[in-house]
Scaffold this active site. Structure first.
Site, mmCIF file in Angstrom:
data_model
loop_
_atom_site.group_PDB
_atom_site.id
_atom_site.type_symbol
_atom_site.label_atom_id
_atom_site.label_comp_id
_atom_site.label_asym_id
_atom_site.label_seq_id
_atom_site.Cartn_x
_atom_site.Cartn_y
_atom_site.Cartn_z
ATOM 1 N N LYS A 168 -1.822 -8.815 0.957
ATOM 2 C CA LYS A 168 -2.925 -8.753 2.099
ATOM 3 C C LYS A 168 -4.173 -9.330 1.556
ATOM 4 O O LYS A 168 -4.591 -9.564 0.254
ATOM 5 C CB LYS A 168 -3.443 -7.091 2.194
ATOM 6 C CG LYS A 168 -2.344 -6.272 3.293
ATOM 7 C CD LYS A 168 -3.080 -5.018 3.284
ATOM 8 C CE LYS A 168 -1.917 -4.181 4.027
ATOM 9 N NZ LYS A 168 -1.739 -4.607 5.524
ATOM 10 N N ASP B 62 -3.814 4.497 4.802
ATOM 11 C CA ASP B 62 -2.534 4.494 5.266
ATOM 12 C C ASP B 62 -1.811 5.624 4.744
ATOM 13 O O ASP B 62 -0.569 5.610 5.018
ATOM 14 C CB ASP B 62 -2.131 3.227 4.339
ATOM 15 C CG ASP B 62 -1.238 2.255 5.320
ATOM 16 O OD1 ASP B 62 -1.097 2.593 6.312
ATOM 17 O OD2 ASP B 62 -0.377 1.344 4.529
ATOM 18 N N GLU C 253 5.836 -1.861 4.830
ATOM 19 C CA GLU C 253 6.497 -1.063 3.980
ATOM 20 C C GLU C 253 6.474 0.502 4.697
ATOM 21 O O GLU C 253 7.160 1.253 4.288
ATOM 22 C CB GLU C 253 5.645 -0.851 2.728
ATOM 23 C CG GLU C 253 4.322 0.062 2.918
ATOM 24 C CD GLU C 253 3.258 -0.483 3.781
ATOM 25 O OE1 GLU C 253 3.333 -1.854 4.141
ATOM 26 O OE2 GLU C 253 2.400 0.467 4.234
ATOM 27 N N ARG D 152 7.667 1.468 7.460
ATOM 28 C CA ARG D 152 8.814 1.556 8.185
ATOM 29 C C ARG D 152 9.956 1.886 7.263
ATOM 30 O O ARG D 152 10.841 2.834 7.393
ATOM 31 C CB ARG D 152 9.301 0.588 9.125
ATOM 32 C CG ARG D 152 9.375 -0.826 8.357
ATOM 33 C CD ARG D 152 8.945 -1.889 9.516
ATOM 34 N NE ARG D 152 7.800 -2.083 9.839
ATOM 35 C CZ ARG D 152 7.334 -2.991 10.644
ATOM 36 N NH1 ARG D 152 8.166 -3.924 11.439
ATOM 37 N NH2 ARG D 152 5.969 -3.148 11.050
HETATM 38 N N1 BES Z 1 -0.609 -0.272 6.835
HETATM 39 C C1 BES Z 1 -0.479 -1.361 7.631
HETATM 40 C C2 BES Z 1 -0.973 -1.355 9.068
HETATM 41 C C3 BES Z 1 -2.426 -1.402 9.175
HETATM 42 C C4 BES Z 1 -2.960 -2.626 9.345
HETATM 43 C C5 BES Z 1 -3.098 -0.107 9.459
HETATM 44 C C6 BES Z 1 -4.274 -2.500 9.604
HETATM 45 C C7 BES Z 1 -4.283 -0.023 9.526
HETATM 46 C C8 BES Z 1 -5.060 -1.126 9.758
HETATM 47 C C9 BES Z 1 1.126 -1.681 7.533
HETATM 48 O O1 BES Z 1 1.683 -1.440 6.309
HETATM 49 C C10 BES Z 1 1.196 -3.326 7.686
HETATM 50 O O2 BES Z 1 1.008 -3.741 6.721
HETATM 51 N N2 BES Z 1 1.676 -3.872 8.882
HETATM 52 C C11 BES Z 1 1.894 -5.045 8.880
HETATM 53 C C12 BES Z 1 3.292 -5.497 9.345
HETATM 54 C C13 BES Z 1 3.763 -6.879 9.548
HETATM 55 C C14 BES Z 1 3.888 -7.387 8.069
HETATM 56 C C15 BES Z 1 5.024 -6.966 10.369
HETATM 57 C C16 BES Z 1 0.740 -5.617 9.805
HETATM 58 O O3 BES Z 1 0.729 -4.859 11.124
HETATM 59 O O4 BES Z 1 0.288 -6.664 9.677
HETATM 60 ZN ZN ZN Z 2 1.021 0.034 5.397
HETATM 61 MN MN MN Z 3 1.725 -2.743 4.801
#
Ligand code: BES
Ligand code: ZN
Ligand code: MN
Length: 499
Positions: free
Chosen positions: A279, A290, A351, A353
């Site tokens: 990220k 998370d 991750e 899922r």
């Molecule tokens: N934990 C994140 C989702 C998230 C993002 C929660 C912002 C709270 C605030 C999750 O693990 C994630 O990174 N999801 C990605 C999925 C994508 C790579 C398909 C996302 O939402 O960008």
């Molecule tokens: Zn996450």
């Molecule tokens: Mn993630």
């Protein structure tokens, strides 16, 4: 906190302040408002007339009065509750929380609340206490200076007469639910160097011991043996070993349908760097929350253990840290989950899922016939619904509807998104059974759900995406900013309804 329910002589309660709910456009021309206005020397009427205070939700106005005779309180607090026609039981918690936070600042220790809601007195008492307890949660655990040192320690709730035993029950329920929500929030707020998967498991174990439910922790060796290749792939990049936390509540006497078992399953990513699909630095710190889905499961199980409904519930949390490292998953890796399905990992940041896949499959091996999973799963749900509604999806409309109803009752919004075979097709992989992401920029929240659905066999299932609702960036009159413990109340209602 000390709590009491009284049915007579509101103005004579032995407290520092009297807090009274006021609706929009009201005048103190009759009943108890008129009496209070008299005590306040006509200042309630004056404040309302001047529109210094309009009765909007979250609004407050403090008036000083002279304690004399039977009146012990030195203050009257007006607490706005918006339109009278829209005032609901769960708004009593908001009014109580608003009063508590305001009075705490004034160094008031005790107050009496006149909630002005027509309904079940025990339920009113419950909501008043819960709102007061949750309103006092602060983010200052790690401060050594500027800590909130003030606290409201006593609440007296005024209700229509009711059986004393029922009222007492309502007060205790409010305390249990409020404490369980704050317990959930404390977990969500913990920094990731402190709340590692091991520490999360320890906290669950300690809670289970204190409340008398069973807790089993599956370590990495056990998970590997069970074939949980999907969950384990996320953990490989971390120095911190993953834990699968399993909490079991069994009622003394079960009234539920024979063979039915509800499982609450939570995403417990104690920190999400994104892994090799790392990220951006900006905002990455937020990813300590998370594990909010897991915190909700542990907090809800705490409440269930103490409220003792007559149906069994199992809570499962996949506690894992997602880090980049020499052993971390690469985009394009293929792993095999415990149900035998193969997964192509195309983005290591999807991750949640991956860990939920093995966790929900495990729930079914433990006999779950109903599964509710909760997770801060996608940024996309924040784009779609913001921080006021949790995304809900599932394979059983009745289950989804029941959760939505329970949410409504508790002032928690759940908004359904659709699932279908067409969506499921979009996560088919070229080289494995499925891939962990869908087409870029399309239905991100639904893609997360249809992925988890691949690991549900026969159970009725609902998925709650709480990424937008588990954390609030700004404070409100009745609640500090930060973790919200979203879904705890809704799930408690859901469990109690299935008795
Ligand atoms: N934990 C994140 C989702 C998230 C993002 C929660 C912002 C709270 C605030 C999750 O693990 C994630 O990174 N999801 C990605 C999925 C994508 C790579 C398909 C996302 O939402 O960008
Ligand atoms: Zn996450
Ligand atoms: Mn993630």
């Amino acid at each position: 906190m000390e709590s009491q329910a009284l049915t007579e002589n509101f103005s004579e309660a032995n407290v520092d302040a009297l807090a009274v709910v006021i609706f929009k456009g009201e005048k103190p021309s009759s009943g108890v408002l008129k009496d209070l206005d008299k005590l306040a020397g006509g200042h309630i009427a004056a404040v309302l007339k001047s529109e210094e205070f309009k009765g909007e939700t979250g609004e407050t106005a403090l008036l000083r009065i002279m304690p004399s005779g039977k009146v012990k309180a030195g203050r009257i607090l007006l607490v706005g509750a918006g339109d009278k026609a829209e005032y609901r039981l769960c708004d009593v918690a908001v009014a109580s929380g608003t009063a508590t936070r305001y009075l705490r600042k004034c160094n008031v220790k005790s107050f009496a609340l006149l909630p002005r809601f027509d309904g079940d007195a025990a339920a009113i008492a419950q909501n008043a206490v819960q709102g007061s307890v949750t309103s006092q949660f602060e983010l200052d655990k790690y401060k050594t200076v500027d800590k909130t040192d003030k606290a409201v320690t006593k609440i007296v709730v005024f209700v229509e007469s009711s059986k004393a035993a029922d009222l007492k029950k309502g007060l205790i329920r409010g305390q249990v639910i409020g404490d369980s929500m704050n317990f959930t929030r404390d977990l969500a707020n913990e920094p990731p160097n402190i709340l590692t998967p091991t520490e999360m498991a320890n906290r669950a174990q300690k809670m289970a011991k204190e409340t008398g439910i069973k807790c089993e922790i599956l370590d990495e060796a056990k998970m590997t043996k069970l074939g949980m290749g999907s969950l384990m792939s996320v953990s490989h990049g971390s120095e911190q070993p993953a834990k699968l936390i399993v909490l079991r509540y069994t009622p003394a006497k079960s009234t539920g349908k024979k063979g039915e078992l509800l499982a609450l399953v939570g995403k417990g990513i104690t920190f999400d760097t994104g892994g090799i699909s790392i990220k951006p630095a900006e905002g990455m710190d937020a990813m300590k929350y998370d594990m909010s889905g897991g915190a909700t499961v542990i907090g809800t199980m705490r409440a269930i253990a103490l409220l003792k409904p007559s149906v069994p519930v199992i809570g499962i949390v996949a506690a894992v840290e997602n880090m980049p490292d020499g052993k971390a998953s690469r985009p394009s890796d293929v792993v095999t989950a415990s149900n035998g399905k193969t997964v192509e990992i195309l983005n290591t940041d999807a991750e949640g899922r991956l860990v939920l896949a093995d966790a929900v499959a495990y729930a079914e091996t433990q006999g779950a016939t109903q599964i509710i999973d909760m997770a801060t799963l996608t940024g996309a749900v924040i784009v779609a619904l913001g921080d006021q509604n949790t995304g809900i999806m599932g394979n059983d409309q009745e289950l989804v509807d029941q959760i939505r109803d329970c949410g409504m009752e508790n002032g928690e919004g759940f908004w359904q998104l659709p699932l279908s075979k067409e969506y499921s097709k979009q996560i088919k992989s070229d080289i494995a059974d499925i891939k962990n992401i869908g087409p870029r920029g399309k239905a991100g929240t639904i893609m997360g759900a249809v992925f988890i659905q691949e690991f549900i066999d026969k159970a009725k299932w609902a998925h709650l995406d709480i990424a937008g609702t588990a954390w609030h960036d700004t404070a409100r009159a009745h609640q500090a900013k930060g973790p919200t413990a979203v879904a705890v109340r809704t799930l408690i209602s859901f469990v109690e309804r299935s008795q």
